[in-house]
Motif scaffolding. Structure first.
Motif, PDB file in Angstrom:
ATOM      1  N   SER A 359       0.334   7.508   5.920  1.00 59.36           N
ATOM      2  CA  SER A 359       1.198   8.122   6.942  1.00 59.36           C
ATOM      3  C   SER A 359       0.984   7.440   8.293  1.00 59.36           C
ATOM      4  O   SER A 359       1.936   7.250   9.046  1.00 59.36           O
ATOM      5  CB  SER A 359       0.894   9.612   7.052  1.00 59.36           C
ATOM      6  OG  SER A 359       1.023  10.203   5.793  1.00 59.36           O
ATOM      7  N   LYS A 371       2.801  13.981   9.217  1.00 56.62           N
ATOM      8  CA  LYS A 371       1.539  14.549   9.699  1.00 56.62           C
ATOM      9  C   LYS A 371       0.378  13.627   9.304  1.00 56.62           C
ATOM     10  O   LYS A 371       0.321  13.147   8.162  1.00 56.62           O
ATOM     11  CB  LYS A 371       1.350  15.931   9.087  1.00 56.62           C
ATOM     12  CG  LYS A 371       0.231  16.706   9.713  1.00 56.62           C
ATOM     13  CD  LYS A 371       0.132  18.079   9.101  1.00 56.62           C
ATOM     14  CE  LYS A 371      -1.132  18.763   9.559  1.00 56.62           C
ATOM     15  NZ  LYS A 371      -1.357  20.015   8.850  1.00 56.62           N
ATOM     16  N   THR A 379      -0.202  14.864   3.370  1.00 57.19           N
ATOM     17  CA  THR A 379       1.222  14.728   3.041  1.00 57.19           C
ATOM     18  C   THR A 379       1.477  15.427   1.717  1.00 57.19           C
ATOM     19  O   THR A 379       0.843  15.107   0.713  1.00 57.19           O
ATOM     20  CB  THR A 379       1.576  13.230   2.927  1.00 57.19           C
ATOM     21  OG1 THR A 379       1.162  12.585   4.121  1.00 57.19           O
ATOM     22  CG2 THR A 379       3.058  13.016   2.723  1.00 57.19           C
ATOM     23  N   ASP A 399       6.901   7.229   2.128  1.00 59.97           N
ATOM     24  CA  ASP A 399       5.484   7.619   2.078  1.00 59.97           C
ATOM     25  C   ASP A 399       5.382   8.810   1.124  1.00 59.97           C
ATOM     26  O   ASP A 399       6.177   9.748   1.221  1.00 59.97           O
ATOM     27  CB  ASP A 399       5.040   8.032   3.495  1.00 59.97           C
ATOM     28  CG  ASP A 399       3.642   8.619   3.521  1.00 59.97           C
ATOM     29  OD1 ASP A 399       2.857   8.332   2.610  1.00 59.97           O
ATOM     30  OD2 ASP A 399       3.338   9.364   4.489  1.00 59.97           O
TER      31      ASP A 399
HETATM   32 MG   LIG Z   1      -0.153  11.185   4.477  1.00 53.99          MG
END
Ligand SMILES: [Mg+2]
Ligand SMILES: Nc1nc2c(ncn2[C@@H]2O[C@H](COP(=O)(O)OP(=O)(O)OP(=O)(O)O)[C@@H](O)[C@H]2O)c(=O)[nH]1
Length: 522
Positions: A359, A371, A379, A399
Motif C-alpha cells: 500500500s 490505509k 488492506t 493492491d
Molecule cells: Mg496494504
C-alpha cells in the motif's frame, strides 16, 4: 516471577496485537473471546492455585509434571480467573513470545469476522436472482357511445414487463451495492377505448468493469411431507380451473359462461399453440447457460426479459365471434439465478506478504490513498491506483491484501483476492528486503501463486525490494536475494529494484520499467 512474565506478556500483547489491557475486562464472559483468540484456557483462581503449587513443587524436585496443564505457564487475569497459555506461546528467558504464524492464524478469526461484517463496503462475489417484469393484462371492453349501445370490442393490450439490463460502470468498484433480488417493474394493464398499457420500466444495474456473470441452476425446493404428490381425479378439474384463471380475463359475469362456449375453446387452443411455440424457443436455448464477461466500459446486456403483455378482446374477434368476452393475462417475466464475480482489471498487480509495503508503494506511485499501518492485513479490500505519466499515459495498479503461507487453505485472508490481479498484464512482487529471510517470502509468493492458478508465475514481472532504506539489513540481504531470484526457474531475467516506498526513493525507475513492460505486453 509470574508477575513479571505477566507484565511483559501484557506489554507485548498491547504493542503487537493492539488489544486492550486484560485487567480492564475482569469478567469471565468478557475474557472468553480474548482467551479463544489467544489460544488460552480460563480456569477458576482456586484451581489455578492448586496447579501453581503443583508446578512449583515439580519445579523444586525437577520431576516430570504429571498433568498436561502443569506444563504450561499460568497467568492471573481478572479477579477470579487465570489463563493457561497453550502451545502458541513459548517462554524464552522469562519472556513470552507468540509464534508469528500462529499469531496470524489467531488473527485470522478476527479478520474473517471483519470480512463477514454486513456494513462492509466491499464484495467481489454475490448470488443474485434476476426477474423480468410481468406483462400487463389485456382488457375486455366494448365501444359505447350515444346511439351506439353495442359497439365493437375495444379492450387494449397489456404492456410488456420491464427487462433487467446490466451495464458496466467505471464509477463502481464493488458488488456490495447490488441487491440480492432484482426485479424489473410490471407492464400496465390495457384499458378501454383501445388504450394499450404502458410497458414496465427496465432496470439498469451498474456493475464494475471486470464483472463475470454466470448463470447457475435454480435452488432446489425442499420436499413437503404432505400428500401433495398423490393423484386425485377431482384435482384435474381444479387444476384446469386454476390454469384458466391464470391465463384469462373475463367480461364481468361471464366467468362461468365463457369456458362453456366453442369460441373460447378455439381461442384457448390458439393461445396454447402460441405458448407451446414460446416454450420451445425457451427450451431450445435453455441448455446454454448465460455467461458474460463484462470487460469493456459502458457494455450493456439484457439479462432477463420481461413477460409479454396480455391481448385485449379485439385480438379474439373473428367473422363468427363478433363480441369476444375474454382477454388474456400478461405473462411472467424471465427468471435467472446468477453469480456475479468481480475480477478487477488493472495493468499491473501488486503481490506480497502482509506488511511488505504494497500500500505504501501504491501511494508512492499513484493517486490512491490506501490505509497504511505497521500490522498485517491492513488492506482488506483491493485498491486500484492510476499512475499518471508526463505524456498523459496512464497505467492502473491493483493492491490486494497480503498473502501468507497456506493462503490456498484459506489461512490469512485466503488467496481469493488474487482474482483481482489475475487479469493483470504484469505482476509487481513487493518484498520486504529488511525482513529476516526475504528469499523465503519470495518462495512463499511463488508457491501460493502457482497453487491459485498454475502458470501464473510465468507472467512478466518485476520485483520491488522494498524498505531498502533500512540499510544495515537490506544491504546484506540484497545480493543473496538477487541470487535466489536468478536461481528460480521462471524469473532468471526478472529485474530486482531496491526501493524505499516510504521515502519515495528509486520510484521513477520502477514506474519507467512498468510502463515498458505493460506496453510490450499489449
Ligand atoms: Mg496494504
Ligand atoms: N522503513 C520503511 N518502512 C516502510 C516502507 N514501506 C512501507 N513501510 C512500512 O511498513 C508498514 C506496512 O506498510 P503497508 O504499506 O501497510 O504494507 P502492506 O503490504 O500494504 O500490508 P498489508 O496491507 O497488511 O498487506 C508500514 O508501517 C509502513 O510505514 C519503506 O520503504 N521503508
Amino acid at each position: 516471577m509470574w508477575r513479571s512474565i505477566f507484565a511483559r506478556f501484557h506489554q507485548h500483547v498491547d504493542q503487537r496485537m493492539r488489544l486492550r489491557p486484560i485487567h480492564f475486562v475482569p469478567h469471565r464472559w468478557r475474557l472468553l473471546p480474548w482467551a479463544r483468540t489467544r489460544n488460552c484456557a480460563l480456569l477458576p483462581l482456586s484451581l489455578s492455585r492448586t496447579i501453581n503449587s503443583q508446578s512449583s513443587e515439580s519445579d523444586d524436585t525437577n520431576a516430570e509434571p504429571e498433568s498436561d496443564s502443569t506444563q504450561k505457564p499460568i497467568l492471573p487475569v481478572g479477579e477470579h480467573d487465570v489463563a493457561i497459555i497453550k502451545d502458541d506461546v513459548t517462554v524464552e528467558n522469562d519472556t513470552l513470545l507468540l509464534d508469528s504464524e500462529k499469531a496470524l492464524q489467531a488473527r485470522n478469526k478476527s479478520i474473517q469476522y471483519k470480512l463477514r461484517d454486513k456494513t462492509r463496503q466491499f464484495a467481489d462475489f454475490v448470488w443474485v436472482t434476476v426477474k423480468g417484469g410481468r406483462g400487463g393484462d389485456g382488457c375486455v371492453a366494448f365501444f359505447r357511445e350515444k346511439f351506439i349501445p353495442k359497439g365493437p370490442p375495444s379492450g387494449g393490450n397489456g404492456g410488456r414487463g420491464g427487462d433487467v439490463i446490466f451495464v458496466t460502470s467505471a464509477n463502481h468498484t464493488s458488488l456490495h451495492s447490488i441487491p440480492r433480488t432484482i426485479r424489473a417493474s410490471d407492464g400496465e394493464s390495457g384499458k378501454g377505448h383501445h388504450k394499450h398499457g404502458h410497458a414496465g420500466k427496465d432496470i439498469i444495474v451498474p456493475v464494475p468493469l471486470g464483472t463475470v456473470i454466470r448463470e447457475v441452476d435454480p435452488p432446489t425446493k425442499t420436499k413437503r411431507n404432505d400428500d401433495e404428490g398423490e393423484h386425485h381425479p377431482e384435482d384435474e378439474q381444479t387444476m384446469l380451473e386454476k390454469k384458466r384463471a391464470a391465463l384469462w380475463v373475463h367480461y364481468p359475469r361471464y366467468e362461468e359462461a365463457n369456458p362453456l362456449g366453442s369460441y373460447f375453446f378455439e381461442a384457448e387452443k390458439m393461445v396454447e399453440r402460441e405458448q407451446r411455440y414460446h416454450r420451445y424457443l425457451r427450451e431450445k436455448g435453455a441448455d446454454r447457460k448465460l455467461f458474460l464477461d463484462l470487460s469493456t466500459p459502458a457494455e450493456q446486456h439484457i439479462v432477463t426479459k420481461g413477460g409479454m403483455g396480455g391481448k385485449g378482446n379485439p385480438h379474439f374477434l373473428t367473422s363468427e365471434n363478433r363480441s369476444p368476452k375474454f382477454a388474456t393475462r400478461g405473462q411472467e417475466g424471465q427468471v435467472r439465478y446468477l453469480t456475479l464475480e468481480l475480477k478487477t482489471i488493472a495493468d499491473a498487480g501488486l503481490v506480497g506478504l502482509p506488511n511488505a509495503g504494497k500500500s505504501t508503494f501504491l501511494t508512492a506511485v499513484s493517486n490512491a490513498h490506501p490505509k497504511i499501518a505497521p500490522y498485517p492485513f491492513t488492506t482488506l479490500n483491493p485498491f486500484i491506483g492510476t499512475i499518471d505519466y508526463r505524456d498523459r499515459f496512464q497505467l492502473t495498479v491493483a493492491d490486494i491484501p497480503g498473502l501468507i503461507r497456506g493462503a490456498h487453505k484459506n489461512i490469512g485472508l485466503g488467496h481469493s483476492f488474487l482474482r483481482h490481479v489475475e487479469r493483470s498484464k504484469v505482476f509487481v512482487y513487493v518484498i520486504d528486503l529488511a525482513g529476516e529471510r526475504p528469499w523465503d517470502d519470495w518462495n512463499i509468493l511463488q508457491e501460493e501463486l502457482e497453487k491459485y492458478l498454475p502458470g501464473l508465475t510465468k507472467r512478466p514481472s518485476l520485483i520491488v525490494a522494498n524498505k531498502a532504506d533500512i540499510t544495515d539489513v537490506a544491504k546484506s540481504n540484497l545480493p543473496l536475494f538477487e541470487e535466489s531470484v536468478k536461481a528460480s526457474t521462471n524469473y532468471e531475467d526478472t529485474i530486482v529494484v531496491p526501493v524505499s516506498a516510504k521515502y519515495r526513493k528509486n520510484i521513477l525507475k520502477v514506474t519507467t520499467l512498468l510502463r515498458q513492460m505493460v506496453e510490450k505486453s499489449c
